[in-house]
Scaffold this active site. Structure first.
Site, PDB file in Angstrom:
ATOM      1  N   SER A   1      -1.127  -6.521  14.774  1.00  0.00           N
ATOM      2  CA  SER A   1       0.198  -6.939  14.324  1.00  0.00           C
ATOM      3  C   SER A   1       1.057  -7.266  15.532  1.00  0.00           C
ATOM      4  O   SER A   1       0.746  -6.836  16.653  1.00  0.00           O
ATOM      5  CB  SER A   1       0.806  -5.766  13.549  1.00  0.00           C
ATOM      6  OG  SER A   1       2.189  -5.936  13.364  1.00  0.00           O
TER       7      SER A   1
ATOM      8  N   TYR B   1       4.753   3.102  12.154  1.00  0.00           N
ATOM      9  CA  TYR B   1       3.909   1.906  12.026  1.00  0.00           C
ATOM     10  C   TYR B   1       3.634   1.305  13.403  1.00  0.00           C
ATOM     11  O   TYR B   1       2.490   0.938  13.713  1.00  0.00           O
ATOM     12  CB  TYR B   1       4.595   0.870  11.129  1.00  0.00           C
ATOM     13  CG  TYR B   1       3.759  -0.374  10.888  1.00  0.00           C
ATOM     14  CD1 TYR B   1       2.685  -0.347   9.989  1.00  0.00           C
ATOM     15  CD2 TYR B   1       4.045  -1.569  11.533  1.00  0.00           C
ATOM     16  CE1 TYR B   1       1.921  -1.492   9.766  1.00  0.00           C
ATOM     17  CE2 TYR B   1       3.290  -2.718  11.306  1.00  0.00           C
ATOM     18  CZ  TYR B   1       2.225  -2.673  10.425  1.00  0.00           C
ATOM     19  OH  TYR B   1       1.471  -3.801  10.198  1.00  0.00           O
TER      20      TYR B   1
HETATM   21  N1  LIG Z   1       2.088  -8.480   5.605  1.00  0.00           N
HETATM   22  C1  LIG Z   1       2.531  -8.514   6.861  1.00  0.00           C
HETATM   23  O1  LIG Z   1       3.675  -8.945   7.125  1.00  0.00           O
HETATM   24  C2  LIG Z   1       1.633  -8.054   7.984  1.00  0.00           C
HETATM   25  C3  LIG Z   1       1.994  -8.391   9.303  1.00  0.00           C
HETATM   26  C4  LIG Z   1       1.173  -7.976  10.354  1.00  0.00           C
HETATM   27  C5  LIG Z   1       0.028  -7.235  10.087  1.00  0.00           C
HETATM   28  N2  LIG Z   1      -0.281  -6.902   8.791  1.00  0.00           N
HETATM   29  C6  LIG Z   1      -1.483  -6.107   8.572  1.00  0.00           C
HETATM   30  O2  LIG Z   1      -2.345  -6.817   7.704  1.00  0.00           O
HETATM   31  C7  LIG Z   1      -3.245  -5.881   7.091  1.00  0.00           C
HETATM   32  C8  LIG Z   1      -3.388  -6.239   5.628  1.00  0.00           C
HETATM   33  O3  LIG Z   1      -2.155  -6.004   4.975  1.00  0.00           O
HETATM   34  P1  LIG Z   1      -1.540  -7.013   3.888  1.00  0.00           P
HETATM   35  O4  LIG Z   1      -0.229  -7.449   4.408  1.00  0.00           O
HETATM   36  O5  LIG Z   1      -2.544  -8.010   3.480  1.00  0.00           O
HETATM   37  O6  LIG Z   1      -1.223  -5.971   2.699  1.00  0.00           O
HETATM   38  P2  LIG Z   1      -1.809  -5.888   1.197  1.00  0.00           P
HETATM   39  O7  LIG Z   1      -1.255  -4.635   0.627  1.00  0.00           O
HETATM   40  O8  LIG Z   1      -1.574  -7.171   0.500  1.00  0.00           O
HETATM   41  O9  LIG Z   1      -3.368  -5.704   1.454  1.00  0.00           O
HETATM   42  C9  LIG Z   1      -3.853  -4.490   1.959  1.00  0.00           C
HETATM   43  C10 LIG Z   1      -5.026  -4.033   1.135  1.00  0.00           C
HETATM   44  O10 LIG Z   1      -5.473  -2.775   1.664  1.00  0.00           O
HETATM   45  C11 LIG Z   1      -5.766  -1.920   0.585  1.00  0.00           C
HETATM   46  N3  LIG Z   1      -5.650  -0.535   1.009  1.00  0.00           N
HETATM   47  C12 LIG Z   1      -4.526   0.116   1.416  1.00  0.00           C
HETATM   48  N4  LIG Z   1      -4.820   1.384   1.704  1.00  0.00           N
HETATM   49  C13 LIG Z   1      -6.146   1.539   1.478  1.00  0.00           C
HETATM   50  C14 LIG Z   1      -7.033   2.636   1.586  1.00  0.00           C
HETATM   51  N5  LIG Z   1      -6.607   3.854   1.967  1.00  0.00           N
HETATM   52  N6  LIG Z   1      -8.335   2.450   1.294  1.00  0.00           N
HETATM   53  C15 LIG Z   1      -8.777   1.232   0.867  1.00  0.00           C
HETATM   54  N7  LIG Z   1      -7.981   0.167   0.717  1.00  0.00           N
HETATM   55  C16 LIG Z   1      -6.681   0.327   1.035  1.00  0.00           C
HETATM   56  C17 LIG Z   1      -4.771  -2.281  -0.503  1.00  0.00           C
HETATM   57  O11 LIG Z   1      -5.230  -1.886  -1.776  1.00  0.00           O
HETATM   58  C18 LIG Z   1      -4.678  -3.784  -0.333  1.00  0.00           C
HETATM   59  O12 LIG Z   1      -5.625  -4.453  -1.142  1.00  0.00           O
HETATM   60  C19 LIG Z   1      -2.681  -4.493   7.386  1.00  0.00           C
HETATM   61  O13 LIG Z   1      -3.438  -3.896   8.418  1.00  0.00           O
HETATM   62  C20 LIG Z   1      -1.268  -4.788   7.855  1.00  0.00           C
HETATM   63  O14 LIG Z   1      -0.778  -3.779   8.726  1.00  0.00           O
HETATM   64  C21 LIG Z   1       0.482  -7.316   7.748  1.00  0.00           C
END
Ligand SMILES: NC(=O)c1ccc[n+]([C@@H]2O[C@H](COP(=O)([O-])OP(=O)(O)OC[C@H]3O[C@@H](n4cnc5c(N)ncnc54)[C@H](O)[C@@H]3O)[C@@H](O)[C@H]2O)c1
Length: 290
Positions: free
Chosen positions: A159, A172
């Site tokens: 991130s 975070y």
């Molecule tokens: N959305 C943003 O703005 C953003 C920015 C930078 C980085 N990220 C990173 O991207 C990655 C994906 O996040 P996203 O934004 O797609 O969110 P999201 O919630 O849409 O997808 C995350 C997925 O992880 C699953 N999950 C969460 N905890 C879990 C667990 N304990 N066991 C199994 N599955 C689990 C959820 O069910 C979900 O399907 C994360 O690592 C997040 O930190 C997101």
């Protein structure tokens, strides 16, 4: 005279991940789902581990004609048993494992130090680090033997919070800095057999949730984007019209997974964040009109 690059016929017609097998954690929603669909389009077979069984089933539907190349595994990334089952399932179904994408994560919804009691901080730390950091660590432990066998690679979702402040609160930000440490340590420990890289994503419109211990597990980051858009706010990044759709972050995951195109890259992190590192004091400079 032809340069060395010109003397080799380009292989642009081939899909970049033809024949590869990937395992993606947290692939039922958001970014992980977009990576899964992109990897399928690039010719890979894809196993997805997620705790959201309903959305896993929806992903298989969305894969359409590629559905026979998807394996959905319900599980929790905090469980080494679930992760080993996902790796074993991928190998049983597809014969091997080439690519691991540790990606499942939760956010802290910008809860700053001054807004949390000691007790809340302790609980949020345990929960966020268990998913975001231990979940990555255990995924690599479950997968490294298979990745060594194929000379495969790992691409971790990092991130802007792996490098910069204010992409979340202290919990975070610390968790994503810790993941940067995992990229570097594993790139060292698994070389020369397995490449380990990261993609440091900026904000995007997903279902990203918060910690249950803070009562934030039903919040979704897409609602924050909707509020900002309604207020006419633009992201404070140099590429101020940078995409916030998860689909537009997937190209770097394809590049880093491709042996043909990234075979000499390990321990690297590609920022895909609209240029946060050069943003200066908050506002985008605006560029110059010609
Ligand atoms: N959305 C943003 O703005 C953003 C920015 C930078 C980085 N990220 C990173 O991207 C990655 C994906 O996040 P996203 O934004 O797609 O969110 P999201 O919630 O849409 O997808 C995350 C997925 O992880 C699953 N999950 C969460 N905890 C879990 C667990 N304990 N066991 C199994 N599955 C689990 C959820 O069910 C979900 O399907 C994360 O690592 C997040 O930190 C997101």
């Amino acid at each position: 005279m032809a340069t060395p690059a010109q003397s080799t016929a380009p292989e642009t017609a081939a899909r970049w991940l033809d024949g590869d097998v990937a395992l993606i954690t947290g692939g039922a929603n958001g970014l992980g789902r977009a990576i899964a669909l992109r990897y399928l389009a690039e010719g890979a077979r894809v196993a997805v581990l997620d705790r959201d069984a309903e959305q896993l089933a929806a992903l298989v539907d969305a894969a359409g004609a590629h559905a026979n190349r998807v394996l959905a595994v319900t599980g929790d990334v905090r469980s080494t048993k679930d992760l080993h089952a996902a790796v074993a399932g991928a190998v049983e179904r597809f014969g091997k494992l080439d690519i691991l994408v540790p990606n499942a994560g939760i956010w802290d919804y910008h809860r700053s130090l001054t807004r949390l009691t000691g007790e809340e901080l302790a609980e949020a730390f345990d929960e966020v680090f268990a998913v975001n950091v231990k979940g990555y660590l255990l995924a690599v432990e479950a997968a490294w033997r298979e990745l060594v066998a194929t000379r495969g690679s790992i691409i971790m979702t990092l991130s802007n919070s792996s490098f910069h402040t204010n992409g979340g609160g202290p919990v975070y930000t610390a968790s994503k800095h810790a993941c940067l440490g995992l990229v570097r340590e594993f790139a060292y420990e698994l070389a020369p057999k397995v490449r380990v890289n990261g993609v440091a994503c900026g904000g995007m419109r997903t279902q990203l949730r918060g910690p249950e211990s803070l009562g934030l597990d039903e919040r979704r980051i897409e609602a924050s984007f909707a509020r900002a858009e309604a207020a006419g706010e633009r992201p404070h990044v140099p590429l101020y019209d940078a995409s916030v759709e998860p689909e537009d972050f997937t190209g770097t995951y394809v590049l880093l997974a491709s042996r043909r195109n990234s075979g000499n890259i390990t321990g690297a992190v590609v920022p895909v964040d609209g240029g946060i590192a050069v943003r200066g004091f908050r506002t985008a400079a605006g560029g110059a009109d010609l």
